[in-house]
Design an enzyme around this catalytic site. Structure first.
Site, PDB file in Angstrom:
ATOM      1  N   ASN A   9      36.731  35.837  42.714  1.00  0.00           N
ATOM      2  CA  ASN A   9      37.118  36.991  42.291  1.00  0.00           C
ATOM      3  C   ASN A   9      38.768  37.290  43.009  1.00  0.00           C
ATOM      4  O   ASN A   9      38.161  37.705  44.011  1.00  0.00           O
ATOM      5  CB  ASN A   9      36.132  38.116  42.177  1.00  0.00           C
ATOM      6  CG  ASN A   9      36.928  39.433  41.730  1.00  0.00           C
ATOM      7  OD1 ASN A   9      37.942  39.430  41.134  1.00  0.00           O
ATOM      8  ND2 ASN A   9      36.326  40.608  42.021  1.00  0.00           N
ATOM      9  N   LYS A  11      40.703  39.352  42.382  1.00  0.00           N
ATOM     10  CA  LYS A  11      41.059  40.838  42.334  1.00  0.00           C
ATOM     11  C   LYS A  11      42.475  40.944  42.008  1.00  0.00           C
ATOM     12  O   LYS A  11      42.968  40.092  41.049  1.00  0.00           O
ATOM     13  CB  LYS A  11      40.695  41.560  43.376  1.00  0.00           C
ATOM     14  CG  LYS A  11      39.245  41.399  43.950  1.00  0.00           C
ATOM     15  CD  LYS A  11      38.685  42.383  45.103  1.00  0.00           C
ATOM     16  CE  LYS A  11      37.520  42.024  45.601  1.00  0.00           C
ATOM     17  NZ  LYS A  11      36.896  42.828  46.278  1.00  0.00           N
ATOM     18  N   HIS A  97      31.932  45.254  37.761  1.00  0.00           N
ATOM     19  CA  HIS A  97      32.251  45.020  39.209  1.00  0.00           C
ATOM     20  C   HIS A  97      32.315  46.506  40.035  1.00  0.00           C
ATOM     21  O   HIS A  97      32.893  47.505  39.285  1.00  0.00           O
ATOM     22  CB  HIS A  97      33.836  44.416  39.403  1.00  0.00           C
ATOM     23  CG  HIS A  97      34.018  43.896  40.929  1.00  0.00           C
ATOM     24  ND1 HIS A  97      34.423  44.920  41.759  1.00  0.00           N
ATOM     25  CD2 HIS A  97      33.471  42.798  41.377  1.00  0.00           C
ATOM     26  CE1 HIS A  97      34.668  44.314  43.064  1.00  0.00           C
ATOM     27  NE2 HIS A  97      33.928  43.215  42.783  1.00  0.00           N
ATOM     28  N   GLU A  99      34.506  47.926  42.046  1.00  0.00           N
ATOM     29  CA  GLU A  99      35.495  48.490  41.907  1.00  0.00           C
ATOM     30  C   GLU A  99      35.822  49.199  40.740  1.00  0.00           C
ATOM     31  O   GLU A  99      36.552  50.155  40.538  1.00  0.00           O
ATOM     32  CB  GLU A  99      36.681  47.653  42.356  1.00  0.00           C
ATOM     33  CG  GLU A  99      36.599  47.286  43.886  1.00  0.00           C
ATOM     34  CD  GLU A  99      36.867  45.746  44.324  1.00  0.00           C
ATOM     35  OE1 GLU A  99      37.494  45.270  43.526  1.00  0.00           O
ATOM     36  OE2 GLU A  99      36.424  45.577  45.483  1.00  0.00           O
ATOM     37  N   GLU A 169      25.830  42.928  44.447  1.00  0.00           N
ATOM     38  CA  GLU A 169      26.941  43.377  45.511  1.00  0.00           C
ATOM     39  C   GLU A 169      26.760  44.689  45.939  1.00  0.00           C
ATOM     40  O   GLU A 169      27.069  45.551  45.431  1.00  0.00           O
ATOM     41  CB  GLU A 169      28.269  43.204  44.624  1.00  0.00           C
ATOM     42  CG  GLU A 169      28.685  41.934  43.977  1.00  0.00           C
ATOM     43  CD  GLU A 169      30.128  41.530  43.945  1.00  0.00           C
ATOM     44  OE1 GLU A 169      30.605  40.646  44.616  1.00  0.00           O
ATOM     45  OE2 GLU A 169      30.699  42.346  43.233  1.00  0.00           O
ATOM     46  N   GLY A 175      34.471  43.723  50.594  1.00  0.00           N
ATOM     47  CA  GLY A 175      35.989  43.745  51.032  1.00  0.00           C
ATOM     48  C   GLY A 175      35.976  44.485  52.628  1.00  0.00           C
ATOM     49  O   GLY A 175      36.869  44.998  53.090  1.00  0.00           O
ATOM     50  N   SER A 215      31.624  40.459  51.117  1.00  0.00           N
ATOM     51  CA  SER A 215      32.138  39.868  52.430  1.00  0.00           C
ATOM     52  C   SER A 215      31.628  38.367  52.482  1.00  0.00           C
ATOM     53  O   SER A 215      31.235  38.131  53.915  1.00  0.00           O
ATOM     54  CB  SER A 215      31.847  40.583  53.744  1.00  0.00           C
ATOM     55  OG  SER A 215      32.728  41.812  53.374  1.00  0.00           O
TER      56      SER A 215
HETATM   57  C1  PEP Z   1      34.110  41.004  45.114  1.00  0.00           C
HETATM   58  O1  PEP Z   1      35.180  41.192  44.877  1.00  0.00           O
HETATM   59  O2  PEP Z   1      33.061  40.926  44.181  1.00  0.00           O
HETATM   60  C2  PEP Z   1      33.584  40.897  46.613  1.00  0.00           C
HETATM   61  C3  PEP Z   1      32.322  40.543  46.855  1.00  0.00           C
HETATM   62  O3  PEP Z   1      34.615  40.888  47.642  1.00  0.00           O
HETATM   63  P1  PEP Z   1      34.732  40.428  49.186  1.00  0.00           P
HETATM   64  O4  PEP Z   1      33.928  39.214  49.082  1.00  0.00           O
HETATM   65  O5  PEP Z   1      36.186  40.477  49.489  1.00  0.00           O
HETATM   66  O6  PEP Z   1      33.996  41.390  49.777  1.00  0.00           O
END
Ligand code: PEP
Length: 256
Positions: A9, A11, A97, A99, A169, A175, A215
């Site tokens: 992803n 983003k 997601h 975000e 998640e 992040g 992460s």
């Molecule tokens: C994500 O964007 O779904 C995500 C898990 O980001 P990151 O790996 O940067 O934590």
């Protein structure tokens, strides 16, 4: 047997040139690796779907979008429909997601409409769920994730749900550099599989893929993927770095 599934992803990152360069190098490296035992997808920003789609067209890498709107067409300024995503070659779409839930303010009801429209139009949704830090600390993780899943899947029958990949998640791990331990991830993944069994039966629960996201790095991918109920990874930051994304795919491939 669930086929491992790694998705990147991006983003709101990359530009016109870097999106093509990164995709082309991922495709090249994956060809050498011969990792056909895994499904891999890249989810760039909408404006780069076309060129990333071109770069993956002769490869095993699938194209995914980061979001979609549920209406087919009309006066919805700034939105993108399922038909448009299909038209440009998307196989997958990320829905719900964290975000979008917590920055943009999407509700479980809107996410349900998006999932329904995506499946109806032949897209394969990556349906994200996960708790905030305060919810985990208040021991509400299972209740929050259960509500997100029940409301997100409302009205969808067994056949429709079989098109979905669930991505667990934990919001506190996205992040932030703080990964859930593999035991924490497995605990929630097992709970999700049990919930799907209650809602749709054991067979679907055994077949549905559940990714972990938050992460993920080359250093923790194999430990996470070694867990029985972790079927894949949704990778944010590390999917922007070619060597890291490839290393995560390689580690996942070896772990399963
Ligand atoms: C994500 O964007 O779904 C995500 C898990 O980001 P990151 O790996 O940067 O934590």
């Amino acid at each position: 047997m669930r086929k491992p599934f790694i998705a990147g992803n991006w983003k709101m990152n990359m530009n016109n040139q870097s999106s093509s360069v990164l995709t082309e190098s991922i495709v090249r490296e994956l060809k050498q690796l011969g990792a056909e035992r895994l499904d891999v997808a890249i989810c760039p920003p909408f404006v780069y779907l076309h060129q990333v789609g071109k770069a993956v067209s002769a490869s095993n890498v699938a194209l995914g979008a980061q979001d979609v709107y549920y209406k087919a067409d009309g006066a919805f300024t700034g939105e993108i429909s399922c038909q448009m995503l299909k038209d440009i070659g998307c196989t997958y779409v990320i829905v719900g997601h964290s975000e979008r839930r917590h920055v943009i303010g999407e509700t479980n009801e809107l996410i349900n409409k998006k999932l329904t429209a995506a499946i109806h139009n032949g897209l394969l949704p990556i349906f994200c769920v996960g708790e905030l830090l305060e919810e985990r600390e208040a021991r509400k993780t299972k209740a929050v994730v259960t509500t997100q899943i029940k409301k997100g899947l409302a009205g969808l029958d067994q056949e429709k749900v079989s098109a979905i990949t669930i991505a667990y998640e934990p919001v506190w791990a996205i992040g932030t550099g703080k990964t859930a331990t593999s035991a924490q991830a497995e605990d929630v993944h097992k709970m999700i599989r049990g919930l799907i069994a209650e809602m749709y039966g054991k067979r679907l629960a055994e077949n549905i893929r559940i990714q972990y996201g938050g992460s993920v790095k080359p250093t923790n991918a194999s430990e996470l993927m070694a867990e029985e109920d972790v079927d894949g990874l949704l990778v944010g930051g590390a999917s922007l770095i070619k060597d890291d994304f490839i290393a995560i795919i390689e580690a996942s491939w070896r772990a399963k």
